[in-house]
Design a protein around this motif. Structure first.
Motif, PDB file in Angstrom:
ATOM      1  N   PRO A 233       0.741  -1.159   0.059  1.00 25.25           N
ATOM      2  CA  PRO A 233       0.085  -0.062  -0.031  1.00 25.25           C
ATOM      3  C   PRO A 233       0.887   1.359  -0.121  1.00 25.25           C
ATOM      4  CG  PRO A 233       0.034  -0.867   2.197  1.00 25.25           C
ATOM      5  CD  PRO A 233       0.778  -1.794   1.382  1.00 25.25           C
ATOM      6  N   GLU A 234       0.158   2.259  -0.324  1.00 28.88           N
ATOM      7  CA  GLU A 234       1.015   3.566  -0.286  1.00 28.88           C
ATOM      8  C   GLU A 234       0.957   4.159   1.216  1.00 28.88           C
ATOM      9  OE1 GLU A 234      -1.162   6.052  -3.062  1.00 28.88           O
ATOM     10  OE2 GLU A 234       0.033   5.577  -4.617  1.00 28.88           O
ATOM     11  N   ARG A 235      -0.282   3.657   1.717  1.00 28.86           N
ATOM     12  CA  ARG A 235      -0.543   4.013   3.189  1.00 28.86           C
ATOM     13  C   ARG A 235      -0.736   2.956   3.979  1.00 28.86           C
ATOM     14  NH1 ARG A 235      -4.551   5.507   6.289  1.00 28.86           N
ATOM     15  NH2 ARG A 235      -6.178   5.586   4.736  1.00 28.86           N
ATOM     16  N   ASP A 236       0.131   2.385   4.838  1.00 36.03           N
ATOM     17  CA  ASP A 236      -0.105   1.062   5.438  1.00 36.03           C
ATOM     18  C   ASP A 236      -0.703   1.217   6.925  1.00 36.03           C
ATOM     19  OD1 ASP A 236      -0.033  -1.512   5.893  1.00 36.03           O
ATOM     20  OD2 ASP A 236       2.166  -1.755   5.784  1.00 36.03           O
ATOM     21  N   ASP A 237      -1.519   0.737   7.427  1.00 36.29           N
ATOM     22  CA  ASP A 237      -2.097   0.512   8.770  1.00 36.29           C
ATOM     23  C   ASP A 237      -2.916  -0.657   8.809  1.00 36.29           C
ATOM     24  OD1 ASP A 237      -4.956   1.172   8.419  1.00 36.29           O
ATOM     25  OD2 ASP A 237      -4.138   3.076   7.614  1.00 36.29           O
ATOM     26  N   PRO A 238      -3.189  -1.057   9.989  1.00 39.67           N
ATOM     27  CA  PRO A 238      -4.006  -2.326  10.376  1.00 39.67           C
ATOM     28  C   PRO A 238      -5.232  -2.217   9.807  1.00 39.67           C
ATOM     29  CG  PRO A 238      -2.811  -1.430  12.456  1.00 39.67           C
ATOM     30  CD  PRO A 238      -2.665  -0.497  11.451  1.00 39.67           C
ATOM     31  N   ARG A 270     -11.646  -1.574  -3.260  1.00 38.27           N
ATOM     32  CA  ARG A 270     -11.919  -1.135  -1.643  1.00 38.27           C
ATOM     33  C   ARG A 270     -10.761  -0.390  -1.127  1.00 38.27           C
ATOM     34  NH1 ARG A 270     -14.052  -6.565  -1.857  1.00 38.27           N
ATOM     35  NH2 ARG A 270     -12.295  -7.397  -0.508  1.00 38.27           N
ATOM     36  N   LEU A 271      -9.462  -0.985  -1.404  1.00 36.51           N
ATOM     37  CA  LEU A 271      -8.088  -0.178  -0.906  1.00 36.51           C
ATOM     38  C   LEU A 271      -8.162   1.121  -1.585  1.00 36.51           C
ATOM     39  CD1 LEU A 271      -6.011  -3.610  -1.114  1.00 36.51           C
ATOM     40  CD2 LEU A 271      -6.770  -2.278   0.896  1.00 36.51           C
ATOM     41  N   ILE A 272      -8.396   1.366  -2.684  1.00 38.96           N
ATOM     42  CA  ILE A 272      -8.156   2.775  -3.152  1.00 38.96           C
ATOM     43  C   ILE A 272      -9.282   3.522  -2.767  1.00 38.96           C
ATOM     44  CG2 ILE A 272      -8.406   4.000  -5.277  1.00 38.96           C
ATOM     45  CD1 ILE A 272      -7.090   1.568  -6.905  1.00 38.96           C
ATOM     46  N   GLY A 273     -10.523   3.091  -2.620  1.00 38.80           N
ATOM     47  CA  GLY A 273     -11.422   3.965  -1.997  1.00 38.80           C
ATOM     48  C   GLY A 273     -11.323   4.273  -0.551  1.00 38.80           C
ATOM     49  N   ALA A 274     -10.628   3.420   0.118  1.00 36.00           N
ATOM     50  CA  ALA A 274     -10.336   3.657   1.562  1.00 36.00           C
ATOM     51  C   ALA A 274      -9.244   4.734   1.783  1.00 36.00           C
ATOM     52  CB  ALA A 274     -10.149   2.379   2.524  1.00 36.00           C
ATOM     53  N   GLY A 275      -8.388   5.194   0.571  1.00 33.65           N
ATOM     54  CA  GLY A 275      -7.263   5.800   0.463  1.00 33.65           C
ATOM     55  C   GLY A 275      -6.017   5.171   0.857  1.00 33.65           C
ATOM     56  N   HIS A 276      -6.010   3.830   0.919  1.00 36.79           N
ATOM     57  CA  HIS A 276      -4.671   3.108   0.705  1.00 36.79           C
ATOM     58  C   HIS A 276      -3.685   3.087  -0.198  1.00 36.79           C
ATOM     59  CE1 HIS A 276      -5.839   1.940   4.803  1.00 36.79           C
ATOM     60  NE2 HIS A 276      -6.981   1.513   4.438  1.00 36.79           N
ATOM     61  N   GLY A 277      -4.247   3.337  -1.527  1.00 41.80           N
ATOM     62  CA  GLY A 277      -3.323   3.444  -2.767  1.00 41.80           C
ATOM     63  C   GLY A 277      -2.659   2.033  -2.849  1.00 41.80           C
ATOM     64  N   ILE A 278      -2.019   1.855  -4.240  1.00 41.54           N
ATOM     65  CA  ILE A 278      -1.287   0.823  -4.437  1.00 41.54           C
ATOM     66  C   ILE A 278       0.127   1.484  -4.827  1.00 41.54           C
ATOM     67  CG2 ILE A 278      -1.042  -1.072  -6.141  1.00 41.54           C
ATOM     68  CD1 ILE A 278      -4.124  -0.782  -6.688  1.00 41.54           C
ATOM     69  N   ALA A 279       1.034   0.975  -4.000  1.00 42.70           N
ATOM     70  CA  ALA A 279       2.560   1.329  -4.227  1.00 42.70           C
ATOM     71  C   ALA A 279       3.262  -0.044  -5.046  1.00 42.70           C
ATOM     72  CB  ALA A 279       3.339   1.501  -3.051  1.00 42.70           C
ATOM     73  N   GLY A 280       2.592  -1.123  -4.955  1.00 41.79           N
ATOM     74  CA  GLY A 280       3.009  -2.131  -5.748  1.00 41.79           C
ATOM     75  C   GLY A 280       2.150  -3.263  -5.809  1.00 41.79           C
TER      76      GLY A 280
END
Length: 315
Positions: A233-238, A270-280
């Motif tokens: 993720p671009e922004r990692d959290d639990p 879902r991940l993009i919608g939650a703002g976590h993005g995709i770094a890889g």
């Protein structure tokens, strides 16, 4: 046996001391193929190979080798490297190779000429006249291997051939196996080291507990397991876990999970919608090692040590 098979066996059984060590194994080795017999230590690989070669007789089942119901009738067309290595220590390398060829009907003059050529091709030209006792264990093992191919056999059978070899000699052995296949020979070898099988084998069988648990190509074995996704993720959290499949695990390289039947698109949305993005993001089919552990573990073997047994080289 069908004309397209070099070796076949049906329902092979062997008992030792009241214990069944091979229990109904079937084998079908196509001509011109590199065929691996895989399994953990003690799975019955060596006993199976020895029955196929006619060194020991099965207690049940049948086998055919190079068109012969009695395998020993084809012995001059077979090259064999047993698990137990052994050469006369006082012999020079080229003479040891020629001598092994002579045991299969090759005249010594031709054997010595081919021995020099084989030793040079294997990077051992400097050891042509060196006595076996002065060679390292790995070099002596390669000399014995060359002795098993000097008579240009139709079938080459190698029992744990990579055991005890350093990485350089492992590469030499792999090159020799490929060269024998390209010459037109069939190669049958046993191993518990998955990397060699994954690179070399056209087909393979996995034996565990004396039974054949799988037969097919490397791709067939790997295809038994679902693909896995590695997500960074671009922004990692639990909270990321709640957007991923239930089997997702967090590690140093991000998140890993099995690709669902419907693909990864829903989870990524879902991940993009939650703002976590995709770094890889990478998606990979599990390797032969993973398939081996799954197949052998499903057979009720001791899975605790399979990772080590499947990947380590013998000392």
């Amino acid at each position: 046996m069908g004309n397209h098979l070099a070796v076949s066996a049906s329902g092979l059984i062997k008992n030792f001391g009241g214990r069944r060590v091979v229990d109904g194994v079937d084998i079908a080795v196509p001509k011109g193929a590199i065929y691996g017999v895989l399994g953990p230590n003690g799975a019955g690989k060596t006993t199976t190979l020895r029955m196929l070669l006619g060194i020991i007789e099965p207690d049940g089942g049948s086998r055919t080798l190079l068109g012969h119901d009695r395998p020993r009738d084809a012995s001059d067309r077979v090259g064999y490297l047993p698990e137990e290595r052994g050469l006369y220590p006082a012999m020079r390398a080229k003479d040891a190779v020629a001598f092994m060829g002579a045991l299969r009907g090759l005249d010594l003059k031709t054997g010595r000429k081919r021995a020099v050529e084989l030793l040079e091709a294997a990077g051992l030209g400097y050891a042509v006249d060196t006595k076996i006792r002065k060679l390292s264990k790995g070099m002596a093992q390669l000399v014995q291997l060359l002795g098993s191919v000097v008579h240009q056999p139709d079938l080459l059978v190698l029992d744990e051939p990579f055991s005890g070899l350093d990485p350089v000699n492992q590469e030499r052995l792999e090159a020799l196996i490929l060269a024998e296949r390209d010459r037109g020979a069939t190669v049958l070898f046993s191993t518990h080291v998955m990397a060699h099988a994954e690179r070399l084998c056209d087909r393979l069988a996995i034996i565990a507990g004396g039974k054949r648990r799988f037969e097919g190509t490397v791709a067939d074995a790997r295809g038994m397991l679902p693909m896995r996704a590695q997500y960074v993720p671009e922004r990692d959290d639990p909270t990321i876990a709640q957007h991923l499949p239930a089997d997702a695990r967090h590690g140093e390289q991000g998140w890993s999970f099995e690709v669902p039947d419907g693909g990864v698109e829903q989870a990524l949305t879902r991940l993009i919608g939650a703002g976590h993005g995709i770094a890889g993001l990478s998606i990979e089919r599990p390797g032969l090692h993973d398939a081996f552990v799954r197949i052998v573990g499903a057979a009720g073997q001791d899975v605790a040590n399979l990772g080590k047994a499947a990947t380590e080289q013998d000392a």
